[in-house]
Design a protein around this motif. Sequence first.
Motif, PDB file in Angstrom:
ATOM      1  N   PRO A  43      -5.138  88.516  28.682  1.00 31.63           N
ATOM      2  CA  PRO A  43      -3.882  87.897  29.030  1.00 31.63           C
ATOM      3  C   PRO A  43      -3.637  86.592  28.666  1.00 31.63           C
ATOM      4  O   PRO A  43      -4.545  85.827  28.229  1.00 31.63           O
ATOM      5  N   GLY A  44      -2.244  86.202  28.779  1.00 27.40           N
ATOM      6  CA  GLY A  44      -1.966  84.798  28.565  1.00 27.40           C
ATOM      7  C   GLY A  44      -2.334  83.698  29.884  1.00 27.40           C
ATOM      8  O   GLY A  44      -3.173  84.265  30.885  1.00 27.40           O
ATOM      9  N   PRO A  45      -2.355  82.690  29.656  1.00 31.73           N
ATOM     10  CA  PRO A  45      -2.722  81.506  30.671  1.00 31.73           C
ATOM     11  C   PRO A  45      -1.954  82.121  31.989  1.00 31.73           C
ATOM     12  O   PRO A  45      -1.035  82.372  32.405  1.00 31.73           O
ATOM     13  N   PHE A  46      -2.904  81.704  32.863  1.00 31.90           N
ATOM     14  CA  PHE A  46      -2.492  81.898  34.256  1.00 31.90           C
ATOM     15  C   PHE A  46      -1.368  80.989  34.657  1.00 31.90           C
ATOM     16  O   PHE A  46      -1.311  79.792  34.547  1.00 31.90           O
ATOM     17  N   SER A  47      -0.478  81.513  35.410  1.00 33.84           N
ATOM     18  CA  SER A  47       0.608  80.720  36.081  1.00 33.84           C
ATOM     19  C   SER A  47       0.855  81.338  37.302  1.00 33.84           C
ATOM     20  O   SER A  47       1.366  82.592  37.365  1.00 33.84           O
ATOM     21  N   LEU A 167      -3.311 101.191  32.317  1.00 30.74           N
ATOM     22  CA  LEU A 167      -3.022 101.326  31.163  1.00 30.74           C
ATOM     23  C   LEU A 167      -3.740 100.355  30.158  1.00 30.74           C
ATOM     24  O   LEU A 167      -3.970 100.448  28.930  1.00 30.74           O
ATOM     25  N   ALA A 168      -4.241  99.069  30.473  1.00 31.01           N
ATOM     26  CA  ALA A 168      -4.970  98.303  30.060  1.00 31.01           C
ATOM     27  C   ALA A 168      -5.932  97.490  30.980  1.00 31.01           C
ATOM     28  O   ALA A 168      -5.635  97.609  32.187  1.00 31.01           O
ATOM     29  N   ASN A 169      -7.191  96.987  30.410  1.00 28.52           N
ATOM     30  CA  ASN A 169      -7.993  95.980  31.217  1.00 28.52           C
ATOM     31  C   ASN A 169      -7.673  94.575  30.613  1.00 28.52           C
ATOM     32  O   ASN A 169      -8.312  94.299  29.774  1.00 28.52           O
ATOM     33  N   PRO A 170      -7.006  93.553  31.628  1.00 23.25           N
ATOM     34  CA  PRO A 170      -6.559  92.340  31.180  1.00 23.25           C
ATOM     35  C   PRO A 170      -7.352  91.527  32.215  1.00 23.25           C
ATOM     36  O   PRO A 170      -6.892  90.348  32.679  1.00 23.25           O
ATOM     37  N   ASN A 206      -2.244  90.410  35.853  1.00 31.39           N
ATOM     38  CA  ASN A 206      -2.261  88.981  35.102  1.00 31.39           C
ATOM     39  C   ASN A 206      -1.049  89.201  34.138  1.00 31.39           C
ATOM     40  O   ASN A 206      -1.172  88.767  32.778  1.00 31.39           O
ATOM     41  N   GLY A 207      -0.052  89.577  34.346  1.00 32.35           N
ATOM     42  CA  GLY A 207       1.193  89.617  33.731  1.00 32.35           C
ATOM     43  C   GLY A 207       1.172  90.950  32.550  1.00 32.35           C
ATOM     44  O   GLY A 207       2.160  91.012  31.866  1.00 32.35           O
ATOM     45  N   VAL A 208       0.266  91.919  32.742  1.00 32.97           N
ATOM     46  CA  VAL A 208       0.003  93.043  31.594  1.00 32.97           C
ATOM     47  C   VAL A 208       0.432  94.457  32.553  1.00 32.97           C
ATOM     48  O   VAL A 208      -0.205  94.539  33.606  1.00 32.97           O
ATOM     49  N   LEU A 209       1.290  95.156  31.988  1.00 34.29           N
ATOM     50  CA  LEU A 209       1.589  96.358  32.894  1.00 34.29           C
ATOM     51  C   LEU A 209       0.402  97.379  32.838  1.00 34.29           C
ATOM     52  O   LEU A 209      -0.255  97.548  31.899  1.00 34.29           O
TER      53      LEU A 209
END
Length: 259
Positions: A43-47, A167-170, A206-209
Amino acid sequence: MIFTLAAVTLLGAPLGMSVAQTAAQSRPQDTEVWAPEVPLITPGPFSTVAAPSDAIVLFDGKNLGEWVTTKDKSPARWTVADGVLTVRKGTGNIETRRKFRNYQLHLEWRIPAGITGEGQGRGNSGLFLASTGDGDAGYELQIMDSFRNKTYANGQAGSIYKQYAPLANPARAPGEWQSYDLIWAAPVFGADGSLTSPAYVTAFMNGVLVQDHVALKGATVYIGAPRYAAHGAAPIKLQDHGDPSAPISFRSIWLRELK
């Protein structure tokens, strides 16, 4: 994702098996899906996401005024310190005082650094999108450590437990904050208690679907097939799983009611 016919076979339910026959499965392993494995995503940086002006703030970092103990509706007894809510082992699940139907929810959670254990025994909790009774009754979005921790796909973080693998593991590493942002559309029942529209969930981790407008098959069950029982507006519940390895923490919980 919606399981294919092959995935149904993986669930231990041969094609043509009735719902009643599927519900007769007697082992939790019968409804565990291990393949295909969920793809790993960084995932991208946490916000953190601040609550908008029309939000109902369910935890502001100061107190548990919006929460009660699920079992007897007494004041929630989890720990609040330094703006963080932490499971207090043995005090039971907690749920919101208010009841909701359709909503947008934001929640941040953290698995403790240095956690031990493996599989489902590693930082296990759960977010129940509608609590329909005592204990673990309701519809669960799984919370657990899925960072380099192997378990069945439809039981890892981001799964609709025992129904849909993410659908994904972020997942982020233990000790780091993680987030859920989701849309919950409650099931609709007729006057006779029959289901007229299933529950739907869209969820980002974490921002990922991780769940794309999936139609739930019923409330969460550990053994057997999920099923619906008529209910109205319901609280949101957080699980005290009794995980001995470490307590899970939460912060920044807010909700927007939707039509």
